[in-house]
Design an enzyme around this catalytic site. Structure first.
Site, short mmCIF file in Angstrom:
data_model
loop_
_atom_site.label_atom_id
_atom_site.label_comp_id
_atom_site.label_asym_id
_atom_site.label_seq_id
_atom_site.Cartn_x
_atom_site.Cartn_y
_atom_site.Cartn_z
CB VAL A 105 -1.47 -0.44 1.36
CG1 VAL A 105 -1.72 -0.66 0.73
CG2 VAL A 105 -0.45 -0.36 2.58
CG HIS A 121 -3.89 -6.09 -0.75
ND1 HIS A 121 -3.11 -7.34 0.19
CD2 HIS A 121 -4.93 -6.61 -0.85
CE1 HIS A 121 -3.50 -8.53 0.13
NE2 HIS A 121 -4.09 -8.53 -0.64
CB CYS A 132 -20.76 8.16 -1.81
SG CYS A 132 -19.48 9.73 -1.39
CG ASN A 222 10.77 -14.63 1.61
OD1 ASN A 222 11.32 -14.29 2.95
ND2 ASN A 222 9.23 -14.14 1.53
#
Ligand code: BJW
Ligand code: ZN
Length: 256
Positions: A105, A121, A132, A222
């Site tokens: 994000v 995301h 709205c 990773n």
């Protein structure tokens, strides 16, 4: 990490024509943005996602949730892209059809030069009305709230309902167009590079699996083992800022 493994991954990248890069919080860790699930440093070690990252949490205590996201928006805004983000932008420059799909994000991919990441995301920088959905413009120069400080959310200028963070919380659907773009890209790529994700959060975690099922090679970056290890053709056990420049050097003789 043996040089042979980096060379193997480099050969896959050098051969690839349609590349998808799929990133998670580990991509931004070396920029000082905390991950969610890392032991000691992950956000979910210090904060309860049930009280901060669900629609029910926002309904129950909007000022707690808004204050936490405002603190994160400010601190993330001060972070700088790292060598891993720059290497991803270099892959896109070298192979223009590359699709970058991120669960993050933050906006560090954009600030490193990636033109149009697909944000599965949402974004800390795209708040909207909770009723709205009108996009909200936050006043420039709003002070950074102290960590843990409650801040009442602003009101929508159209309908007066509280403005909410523009992120995807647990139990919420992912943005349809973004998810469809991601599935389509993963279905038709010949190489998917997954970087810095635990592969635990669905449906995003399906994206590397879709690519593998369709016969694409998968390179995972990773430092830790993840549930994606078995689908990866090559596992590069190291950090994004170390491994991605090394991968580019192995593929093309340049780190970007
Ligand atoms: C490095 C590194 C370095 C460290 N270099 N690497 C049971 C089973 C299956 C699914 C579910 C279930 N119960 C509930 C679900 C569904 C749920 C889910 O998946 N939960 C699981 C946790 C169990 N999913 C959802 O609710 C999703 N929505 C949904 O399913 O909707 C259904 C629906 C359909 C139709 C209508 C309505 C509903 C939504 C998920 C939203 C996730 N949101 C968050 C928060 C975003 C906002 C915010 O920032 O606050 O997204 S949670 C958090 O996790 C964030 C991340 O994007 C996401 C993934 O995390 P990520 O990026 O993988 O980070 P980490 O921390 O997990 O891992 C970091 C990795 O980096 C580690 O592996 C490190 O080793 C590595 N690393 N340093 C490289 N330097
Ligand atoms: Zn509104």
């Amino acid at each position: 990490m043996p040089q042979r493994v980096i060379a193997e991954a480099g050969a896959l990248l050098a051969r690839a024509r349609r590349v998808v890069v799929f990133t998670g919080a580990g991509m931004s860790a070396e920029s000082g943005v905390p991950t969610f699930r890392d032991a000691l440093t992950g956000l979910w070690q210090r904060y309860d996602p049930q009280t901060l990252a669900t629609p029910e949490a926002f309904d129950a205590d909007p000022a707690l949730v808004w204050g936490w996201y405002e603190w994160r928006r400010h601190t993330t805004g001060q972070a700088q892209p790292n060598a891993g983000h720059r290497a991803v932008a270099a892959i896109e420059a070298r192979l223009p059809g590359t699709v970058l799909i991120t669960q993050n994000v933050d906006d560090l991919h954009e600030r490193a030069g990636s033109a149009d990441p697909v944000h599965l995301h949402g974004s800390l920088f795209a708040p909207r009305c909770s009723a709205c959905a009108q996009p909200a413009v936050l006043p420039a120069g709003a002070p950074e709230p102290a960590e843990g400080r409650r801040v009442p959310p602003p009101s929508c200028t159209r309908c007066a309902a509280p403005v909410r963070p523009g992120v995807v919380w647990f139990g919420e659907a992912l943005p349809t167009a973004a998810f469809e773009t991601a599935v389509a890209a993963a279905s038709s790529c010949d190489l998917l590079l997954t970087v810095g994700t635990s592969g635990l959060v669905y449906p995003a975690a399906e994206i590397p699996q879709v690519a593998a099922r369709r016969g694409a090679a998968v390179i995972q970056v990773n430092p830790e083992a993840t549930p994606l290890d078995p689908v990866a053709t090559v596992n590069l056990r190291g950090t994004a800022a170390q491994m991605l420049p090394a991968l580019l050097a192995a593929a093309w003789g340049t780190s970007g």
